[in-house]
Design a protein around this motif. Structure first.
Motif, mmCIF file in Angstrom:
data_model
loop_
_atom_site.group_PDB
_atom_site.id
_atom_site.type_symbol
_atom_site.label_atom_id
_atom_site.label_comp_id
_atom_site.label_asym_id
_atom_site.label_seq_id
_atom_site.Cartn_x
_atom_site.Cartn_y
_atom_site.Cartn_z
ATOM 1 N N HIS A 161 0.833 -1.200 0.000
ATOM 2 C CA HIS A 161 0.000 0.000 0.000
ATOM 3 C C HIS A 161 0.870 1.253 0.000
ATOM 4 O O HIS A 161 0.608 2.208 -0.727
ATOM 5 N N ALA A 162 1.904 1.245 0.818
ATOM 6 C CA ALA A 162 2.784 2.407 0.899
ATOM 7 C C ALA A 162 3.417 2.687 -0.462
ATOM 8 O O ALA A 162 3.503 3.837 -0.902
ATOM 9 N N HIS A 163 3.820 1.621 -1.126
ATOM 10 C CA HIS A 163 4.426 1.791 -2.450
ATOM 11 C C HIS A 163 3.418 2.389 -3.433
ATOM 12 O O HIS A 163 3.744 3.267 -4.226
ATOM 13 N N LEU A 164 2.178 1.911 -3.361
ATOM 14 C CA LEU A 164 1.126 2.436 -4.245
ATOM 15 C C LEU A 164 0.965 3.943 -4.099
ATOM 16 O O LEU A 164 0.677 4.655 -5.058
ATOM 17 N N TYR A 165 1.145 4.409 -2.865
ATOM 18 C CA TYR A 165 0.948 5.831 -2.594
ATOM 19 C C TYR A 165 2.245 6.628 -2.709
ATOM 20 O O TYR A 165 2.264 7.818 -2.438
ATOM 21 N N GLY A 166 3.328 5.974 -3.039
ATOM 22 C CA GLY A 166 4.569 6.704 -3.249
ATOM 23 C C GLY A 166 5.450 6.908 -2.039
ATOM 24 O O GLY A 166 6.211 7.876 -1.972
ATOM 25 N N TYR A 167 5.354 5.985 -1.093
ATOM 26 C CA TYR A 167 6.184 6.115 0.114
ATOM 27 C C TYR A 167 7.366 5.155 0.082
ATOM 28 O O TYR A 167 7.249 4.053 -0.436
ATOM 29 N N GLY A 168 8.474 5.589 0.653
ATOM 30 C CA GLY A 168 9.635 4.715 0.760
ATOM 31 C C GLY A 168 9.893 4.389 2.223
ATOM 32 O O GLY A 168 9.544 5.163 3.116
ATOM 33 N N LEU A 169 10.498 3.242 2.467
ATOM 34 C CA LEU A 169 10.761 2.816 3.845
ATOM 35 C C LEU A 169 11.812 3.690 4.519
ATOM 36 O O LEU A 169 12.824 4.044 3.918
ATOM 37 N N VAL A 221 -6.241 13.736 2.864
ATOM 38 C CA VAL A 221 -7.154 12.707 2.359
ATOM 39 C C VAL A 221 -6.378 11.471 1.899
ATOM 40 O O VAL A 221 -6.792 10.341 2.144
ATOM 41 N N GLU A 222 -5.229 11.705 1.278
ATOM 42 C CA GLU A 222 -4.418 10.571 0.833
ATOM 43 C C GLU A 222 -3.909 9.751 2.013
ATOM 44 O O GLU A 222 -3.904 8.524 1.989
ATOM 45 N N VAL A 223 -3.458 10.457 3.044
ATOM 46 C CA VAL A 223 -2.946 9.775 4.234
ATOM 47 C C VAL A 223 -4.050 8.931 4.860
ATOM 48 O O VAL A 223 -3.852 7.748 5.180
ATOM 49 N N LEU A 224 -5.209 9.517 5.003
ATOM 50 C CA LEU A 224 -6.351 8.786 5.551
ATOM 51 C C LEU A 224 -6.704 7.614 4.638
ATOM 52 O O LEU A 224 -6.999 6.515 5.105
ATOM 53 N N GLY A 225 -6.654 7.870 3.345
ATOM 54 C CA GLY A 225 -7.000 6.839 2.374
ATOM 55 C C GLY A 225 -6.088 5.637 2.484
ATOM 56 O O GLY A 225 -6.536 4.490 2.454
ATOM 57 N N LEU A 226 -4.806 5.900 2.650
ATOM 58 C CA LEU A 226 -3.852 4.801 2.795
ATOM 59 C C LEU A 226 -4.142 3.991 4.054
ATOM 60 O O LEU A 226 -4.138 2.757 4.026
ATOM 61 N N GLY A 227 -4.425 4.687 5.119
ATOM 62 C CA GLY A 227 -4.742 3.992 6.372
ATOM 63 C C GLY A 227 -5.975 3.115 6.239
ATOM 64 O O GLY A 227 -5.993 1.963 6.678
ATOM 65 N N ILE A 228 -6.992 3.658 5.636
ATOM 66 C CA ILE A 228 -8.247 2.911 5.466
ATOM 67 C C ILE A 228 -8.035 1.733 4.499
ATOM 68 O O ILE A 228 -8.508 0.627 4.747
#
Length: 431
Positions: free
Chosen positions: A38-46, A146-153
RNA sequence: GUGGGUAUAGCUCAGCUGGUUAGAGCGCCUGGUUGUGGUCCAGGAGGUCGCGGGUUCGAACCCCGUUACUCACCCCA
């Protein structure tokens, strides 16, 4: 208290900590993989930051007045006399790393990390627990909320969880919150006698806390208290409206909770929690919010930020309650049984593993019967038997442990290719 | 930090109003089948009854203390 063998006492994991054993850990691996996807989908790196930090990071960033830092932090002095602390939450360290490395914003990072709080353990609460979370630095646009919330959900939904509630609130910012707090203090002072003992004392220090109190008396007073929503400045108001609009557009249901107050000082504007009603209580699965002032507080340039943390143990507890996210045990494809001297097993196992076949074997010249028993318990699909007959004929007997015991003899040289084909054609699962 | 519950075999537990060799189920090991698991049968290993003290002729059981586990409050993930 001596340490010699005569008084040998079994040592246990420290209070409030738990071992994660093989088997049970399969579920963790799966959960981390899901979150990483999910994190990758939203563009986050570890991101990985140290387990411990200069204690000032948390005192300054999170706030000395907070329960988490004031009462629950694991503090210690290292051998060089430096005051350190095990991290009691995830955000401060990420911000510190951001300020140290100075990447060009926006900066998006996800983490999976142990968190330490010295408190009395109970169901879903430990002294060492683990959180997955994300942080975004450098974007004030409400769409990112909204994106942050979306990722969590998405993450929670991806696990199969249902029926949880997203609670949403706004805490204002430096332009409007101070005035609101004054109004709130004034209101509570007028009603001080009606408050519970604990909170009557907190009016000046942290009036927001009172809104969150569960006692009858405080609750009654809180109902009539001035609302943050009425006190929002124009910027905070439009920000909040846009966040709500974005959630609606994404079809994410939320519940406006004006009593939602986060326990850490750095939150501004959007604050949220995802809770799950267990019937006999409520479990917070995820919590977070915007922290537009934190980077500055830690000595950096004015930089907005937002993020959330979610407790892995709690989320898995919720999954248990809902009978969801069951991860099948991982078992080998092959189990080698050798009733000769073990050399055949040694070499066959090595060859199969090199060929990508998950393989186990028995050791120590046990009887064929008992080796079959362990083969069965391992969950392996096939038992590969090497005995006197096979050695002489250069073959291996392959028995299907999952069917009704179908058995065939293949040439030793063809075992790997036989199993390789089975990997592709055989459906997974062995439970 | 406050309050409740629990502590007996590897695991889950039983053990009557204190009575002498402490039990069951599951798991484990061995055998029935000197080349075969998952079923069945037989046998076996495994316990300082959390720890320390007290009462008693006698304590797993009663009393005190202590530690751990657990649940709840506070707070939180």
């Amino acid at each position: 208290m001596s340490d010699d063998a005569a008084s040998l006492e079994l040592l246990r994991a420290p209070v409030g900590t738990h071992d994660l054993l093989p088997g049970a850990s399969d579920r963790w691996v799966a959960l981390l993989g899901l979150f990483a996807n999910h994190a990758h989908l939203y563009g986050y790196g570890l991101i990985q930051t140290p387990l411990f930090e200069d204690v000032r990071l948390f005192k300054r960033g999170v706030g000395t007045e907070t329960e988490v830092v004031g009462k629950e932090m694991y503090e210690f002095e290292d051998r060089g006399g430096r005051a350190m602390a095990l991290r009691p939450e995830g955000t401060a360290s990420v911000v510190r790393a951001f300020l140290q490395a100075r990447p060009t914003p926006p900066f998006r990072a996800w983490y999976a990390a142990p968190i330490f709080r010295y408190e009395r353990p109970q169901a879903g609460r430990y002294r060492q627990h683990h959180q997955v979370g994300i942080e975004v630095l450098g974007i004030s646009d409400p769409d990112v909320d909204v994106e942050v919330l979306g990722l969590g959900i998405d993450y929670l939904t991806g696990l199969g969880l249902q029926g949880f509630t997203l609670r949403l609130n706004t805490l204002g910012d430096s332009a409007c919150r101070p005035q609101y707090l004054e109004e709130l203090r004034a209101y509570f002072h007028d009603h001080a006698p009606e408050l519970c003992d604990e909170h009557a004392a907190k009016i000046d220090r942290n009036p927001l806390r009172i809104l969150d109190c569960k006692t009858e008396s405080c609750r009654a007073v809180s109902v009539g208290a001035p609302s943050m929503l009425d006190a929002l400045c124009v910027d905070c108001g439009t920000h909040f409206e846009r966040v709500k609009e974005g959630l609606d557009a994404r079809g994410i249901a939320y519940f406006l909770d004006q009593r939602l107050v986060r326990g850490l000082d750095y939150y501004t504007r959007t604050a949220f929690e995802v809770t799950l009603d267990l019937g006999d209580g409520e479990l917070t699965l995820l919590g977070g919010g915007r922290y537009d002032g934190l980077v500055e507080v830690l000595g950096g340039p004015s930089t907005p930020g937002i993020g959330f943390g979610s407790g892995i143990e709690r989320v898995l507890l919720a999954c248990d309650r809902q009978g969801v996210f069951a991860v099948p045990p991982r078992s080998p494809l092959a189990y080698v049984i050798d009733t000769t001297d073990g050399r055949a097993a040694r070499d066959l196992v090595a060859e199969l593993r090199a060929g990508g076949i998950a393989t186990e074997r028995a050791y120590g010249n046990r009887s064929m019967k008992s080796q079959f028993k362990t083969a069965d318990r391992s969950g392996a699909r096939f038992a590969l038997v090497v005995g006197e007959r096979e050695l002489e004929s250069g073959t291996v007997t392959i028995r299907d442990l999952r069917g009704d015991g179908e058995q065939l003899v293949v040439l030793r040289a063809e075992v790997l290719s036989f199993l390789s084909n089975r990997t592709i054609t055989t459906p997974e699962g062995s439970s």
